[in-house]
Design a protein around this motif. Structure first.
Motif, PDB file in Angstrom:
ATOM      1  N   GLU A  30      45.798 -42.137  -1.017  1.00 16.47           N
ATOM      2  CA  GLU A  30      45.432 -42.315  -2.416  1.00 16.47           C
ATOM      3  C   GLU A  30      45.165 -40.950  -3.048  1.00 16.47           C
ATOM      4  N   LEU A  31      44.632 -40.046  -2.242  1.00 15.77           N
ATOM      5  CA  LEU A  31      44.619 -38.629  -2.613  1.00 15.77           C
ATOM      6  C   LEU A  31      45.706 -37.963  -1.777  1.00 15.77           C
ATOM      7  N   PRO A  32      46.825 -37.624  -2.402  1.00 14.57           N
ATOM      8  CA  PRO A  32      47.992 -37.177  -1.638  1.00 14.57           C
ATOM      9  C   PRO A  32      47.766 -35.820  -0.962  1.00 14.57           C
ATOM     10  N   ALA A  33      48.450 -35.649   0.147  1.00 16.06           N
ATOM     11  CA  ALA A  33      48.364 -34.389   0.897  1.00 16.06           C
ATOM     12  C   ALA A  33      48.694 -33.216  -0.004  1.00 16.06           C
ATOM     13  N   GLY A  34      47.887 -32.183   0.115  1.00 13.57           N
ATOM     14  CA  GLY A  34      48.147 -30.965  -0.638  1.00 13.57           C
ATOM     15  C   GLY A  34      47.526 -30.947  -2.015  1.00 13.57           C
ATOM     16  N   GLN A  35      47.059 -32.095  -2.480  1.00 10.22           N
ATOM     17  CA  GLN A  35      46.537 -32.157  -3.846  1.00 10.22           C
ATOM     18  C   GLN A  35      45.236 -31.381  -4.014  1.00 10.22           C
ATOM     19  N   LYS A  36      45.160 -30.735  -5.152  1.00 11.23           N
ATOM     20  CA  LYS A  36      43.944 -30.040  -5.533  1.00 11.23           C
ATOM     21  C   LYS A  36      42.845 -31.069  -5.741  1.00 11.23           C
ATOM     22  N   LEU A  37      41.675 -30.794  -5.195  1.00  9.31           N
ATOM     23  CA  LEU A  37      40.571 -31.736  -5.376  1.00  9.31           C
ATOM     24  C   LEU A  37      39.529 -31.102  -6.285  1.00  9.31           C
ATOM     25  N   LYS A  38      39.571 -31.470  -7.537  1.00  9.87           N
ATOM     26  CA  LYS A  38      38.657 -30.867  -8.495  1.00  9.87           C
ATOM     27  C   LYS A  38      37.328 -31.598  -8.484  1.00  9.87           C
ATOM     28  N   ILE A  39      36.283 -30.810  -8.449  1.00 11.44           N
ATOM     29  CA  ILE A  39      34.942 -31.378  -8.361  1.00 11.44           C
ATOM     30  C   ILE A  39      34.687 -32.357  -9.499  1.00 11.44           C
ATOM     31  N   ALA A  79      50.554 -31.999   4.524  1.00  6.40           N
ATOM     32  CA  ALA A  79      51.198 -32.715   5.618  1.00  6.40           C
ATOM     33  C   ALA A  79      52.612 -32.192   5.797  1.00  6.40           C
ATOM     34  N   SER A  80      53.091 -32.200   7.015  1.00  6.56           N
ATOM     35  CA  SER A  80      54.448 -31.738   7.289  1.00  6.56           C
ATOM     36  C   SER A  80      54.895 -32.332   8.610  1.00  6.56           C
ATOM     37  N   LYS A  81      56.192 -32.335   8.828  1.00  6.45           N
ATOM     38  CA  LYS A  81      56.689 -32.841  10.103  1.00  6.45           C
ATOM     39  C   LYS A  81      56.160 -32.010  11.254  1.00  6.45           C
ATOM     40  N   ALA A  82      56.081 -30.704  11.049  1.00  6.51           N
ATOM     41  CA  ALA A  82      55.577 -29.826  12.107  1.00  6.51           C
ATOM     42  C   ALA A  82      54.143 -30.192  12.452  1.00  6.51           C
ATOM     43  N   ASN A  83      53.355 -30.440  11.414  1.00 10.58           N
ATOM     44  CA  ASN A  83      51.966 -30.820  11.643  1.00 10.58           C
ATOM     45  C   ASN A  83      51.895 -32.149  12.383  1.00 10.58           C
ATOM     46  N   PHE A  84      52.740 -33.065  11.980  1.00 13.14           N
ATOM     47  CA  PHE A  84      52.743 -34.359  12.663  1.00 13.14           C
ATOM     48  C   PHE A  84      53.108 -34.209  14.138  1.00 13.14           C
ATOM     49  N   ALA A  85      54.117 -33.403  14.405  1.00 18.13           N
ATOM     50  CA  ALA A  85      54.537 -33.183  15.794  1.00 18.13           C
ATOM     51  C   ALA A  85      53.412 -32.547  16.597  1.00 18.13           C
ATOM     52  N   GLU A  86      52.698 -31.634  15.967  1.00 19.33           N
ATOM     53  CA  GLU A  86      51.598 -30.971  16.659  1.00 19.33           C
ATOM     54  C   GLU A  86      50.502 -31.968  17.011  1.00 19.33           C
ATOM     55  N   ILE A  87      50.184 -32.825  16.049  1.00 16.01           N
ATOM     56  CA  ILE A  87      49.160 -33.833  16.292  1.00 16.01           C
ATOM     57  C   ILE A  87      49.563 -34.721  17.465  1.00 16.01           C
ATOM     58  N   ARG A 165      46.887 -40.955   8.857  1.00 15.18           N
ATOM     59  CA  ARG A 165      47.394 -40.526   7.555  1.00 15.18           C
ATOM     60  C   ARG A 165      48.922 -40.545   7.531  1.00 15.18           C
ATOM     61  N   TYR A 166      49.511 -40.127   8.634  1.00 13.73           N
ATOM     62  CA  TYR A 166      50.972 -40.128   8.681  1.00 13.73           C
ATOM     63  C   TYR A 166      51.512 -41.546   8.740  1.00 13.73           C
ATOM     64  N   ARG A 167      50.732 -42.454   9.328  1.00 10.41           N
ATOM     65  CA  ARG A 167      51.177 -43.831   9.338  1.00 10.41           C
ATOM     66  C   ARG A 167      51.276 -44.356   7.911  1.00 10.41           C
ATOM     67  N   TYR A 168      50.261 -44.020   7.096  1.00  8.33           N
ATOM     68  CA  TYR A 168      50.314 -44.445   5.703  1.00  8.33           C
ATOM     69  C   TYR A 168      51.462 -43.767   4.964  1.00  8.33           C
ATOM     70  N   LEU A 169      51.668 -42.513   5.283  1.00  6.52           N
ATOM     71  CA  LEU A 169      52.779 -41.802   4.642  1.00  6.52           C
ATOM     72  C   LEU A 169      54.104 -42.475   4.960  1.00  6.52           C
ATOM     73  N   ALA A 218      60.605 -42.177   9.864  1.00  4.16           N
ATOM     74  CA  ALA A 218      60.269 -42.778   8.580  1.00  4.16           C
ATOM     75  C   ALA A 218      59.767 -41.750   7.562  1.00  4.16           C
ATOM     76  N   LEU A 219      59.193 -40.667   8.060  1.00  2.00           N
ATOM     77  CA  LEU A 219      58.630 -39.664   7.164  1.00  2.00           C
ATOM     78  C   LEU A 219      59.728 -38.944   6.402  1.00  2.00           C
ATOM     79  N   ASP A 220      59.523 -38.775   5.095  1.00  2.00           N
ATOM     80  CA  ASP A 220      60.454 -37.894   4.389  1.00  2.00           C
ATOM     81  C   ASP A 220      59.679 -36.798   3.672  1.00  2.00           C
ATOM     82  N   ILE A 221      59.096 -35.917   4.475  1.00  2.00           N
ATOM     83  CA  ILE A 221      58.356 -34.788   3.884  1.00  2.00           C
ATOM     84  C   ILE A 221      58.871 -33.490   4.445  1.00  2.00           C
TER      85      ILE A 221
END
Lengths: 221, 221
Positions: A30-39, A79-87, A165-169, A218-221
């Motif tokens: 719901e808060l997408p990966a990489g998004q700026k989180l403004k206070i 989020a990235s495929k590389a990050n997912f693979a690392e996890i 998180r990647y499952r939701y993605l 399934a991921l397209d990032i």
DNA sequence: TCCTCCCAAAATATCGATATTTATTGACAT
DNA sequence: ATGTCAATAAATATCGATATTTTGGGAGGA
């Protein structure tokens, strides 16, 4: 933009509440990966002050769900495929270790917890629901809970959440999962109860790798 | 109670400064393990507001150096022999993995960094000084820096710091270390440059286990 | 056209004061 | 003596306002 349920009872501090809500919003995307989180924005969303929001975000940093850039605010971890693979790779290493240790220290009490949490998971198997997610995590953590290595368990729990998180993605790109997941769970449970480290670990890792392959397609990032 | 140097230039945010200072105080034992960390007290120590202090403490939670008890403040993470043993075991597993991956991905650039950081460490070898500590960490992290697994490196760095704290704890009971640590470092460096995963990992783990044995005897907690 | 510098707008970081919660103390009853 | 309870003291958590920093956009010059 979701509105927070006003009826939700204030059982804990504003910080803790903000922590849970934000965590959930990041995990579900719901808060997408990489998004700026403004206070200010989050302040409105959670209707609370700036201090609890900042503190919750600082806490989420521990979980590697939020990145903090000094003097420049926060953002949802990218989020990235590389990050997912690392996890996936780290989970396999760490859960392998934790599961083996848990089995090595096996006690009747632990076994009973396994059976119980597995049962709860089966009952909640309206696959995809929040309830099942919760029970699934509980079961997997129960497998590791006897390792007598709290830090190891903490790392595993962190990685588990990151994986969610990647499952939701992946779910967004809507391919449907037709594997027999529940048979895989039975297999892990059975091996653990038999105290067969090799078989338990092999089936756990197999479970993760199958999910991993599926997700990474399934991921397209 | 130590007074903070007033002349220290404010290069970063108050939060980051507080983070660094508190972290150092916990690692060196100036803030003893298990101690309650009262906001007001630290506020005075760091002469800053309550918000940066709270935020720094929240951040230190990531590093497992501070524990947060909801509604009941913070305290320095407790120390114990069991915790020390756990750190040692996890470091051995994770650094083994990271070192092997680093070697598998070996590049000239990485090799050069190894040689350089090793050189700096040797030059700073007024053993026990802050400078040597810093260089020692840099060398060890350089060994792992080529693993292409940032999370794994982060875990290793965390565990490294947690271990340092026990080094300071052991130092109090003042037995002196007469092992030839620098020969051990040479051995690791050499094996890494030869790209011999087995030998590099074996000598790294030997290095840690020797230190571990020594420390665990010196600890009286 | 493309830089560079400066100014306004936005956002972050920090402070001081206040509301809430937890911890402590001592009186009172058992 | 001992345990419970209320009142007070201490500490945490939170708010609203302000200071500081970064960002974005244009004016002016090369």
């Amino acid at each position: 933009m979701t509105m927070i349920d006003e009826t939700q009872v204030k059982e804990t501090s504003a910080t803790h509440g903000a922590y849970l809500t934000l965590r959930d919003m990041i995990l579900t995307g719901e808060l997408p990966a990489g998004q700026k989180l403004k206070i200010e924005q989050l302040r409105g969303l959670l209707n609370t002050g700036a201090s609890p929001v900042r503190e919750a975000l600082s806490l989420l940093t521990s979980d590697m769900l939020v990145e903090r850039i000094d003097q420049r605010g926060f953002r949802a971890a990218p989020a990235s495929k590389a990050n997912f693979a690392e996890i996936l790779a780290l989970r396999c290493t760490l859960e392998d270790l934790a599961l083996r240790q848990s089995i090595a220290n096996a006690t009747p009490d632990w076994e009973e917890q396994l059976v119980l949490t597995h049962h709860h998971m089966k009952k909640a198997s309206g696959q995809g629901t929040k309830l099942f997610e919760e029970a699934h995590k509980t079961f997997h953590m129960a497998l590791l809970a006897n390792s007598e290595s709290p830090m190891l368990e903490r790392f595993c729990a962190q990685l588990y959440d990151l994986n969610i998180r990647y499952r939701y993605l992946a779910a967004k790109s809507a391919t449907y999962q037709k594997r027999d997941v529940s048979a895989e769970h039975e297999e892990i449970l059975d091996a653990a109860i038999q105290r067969d480290q090799d078989r338990a670990s092999a089936s756990l890792l197999n479970h993760y790798r199958l999910t991993g392959d599926y997700l990474s397609r399934a991921l397209d990032i």
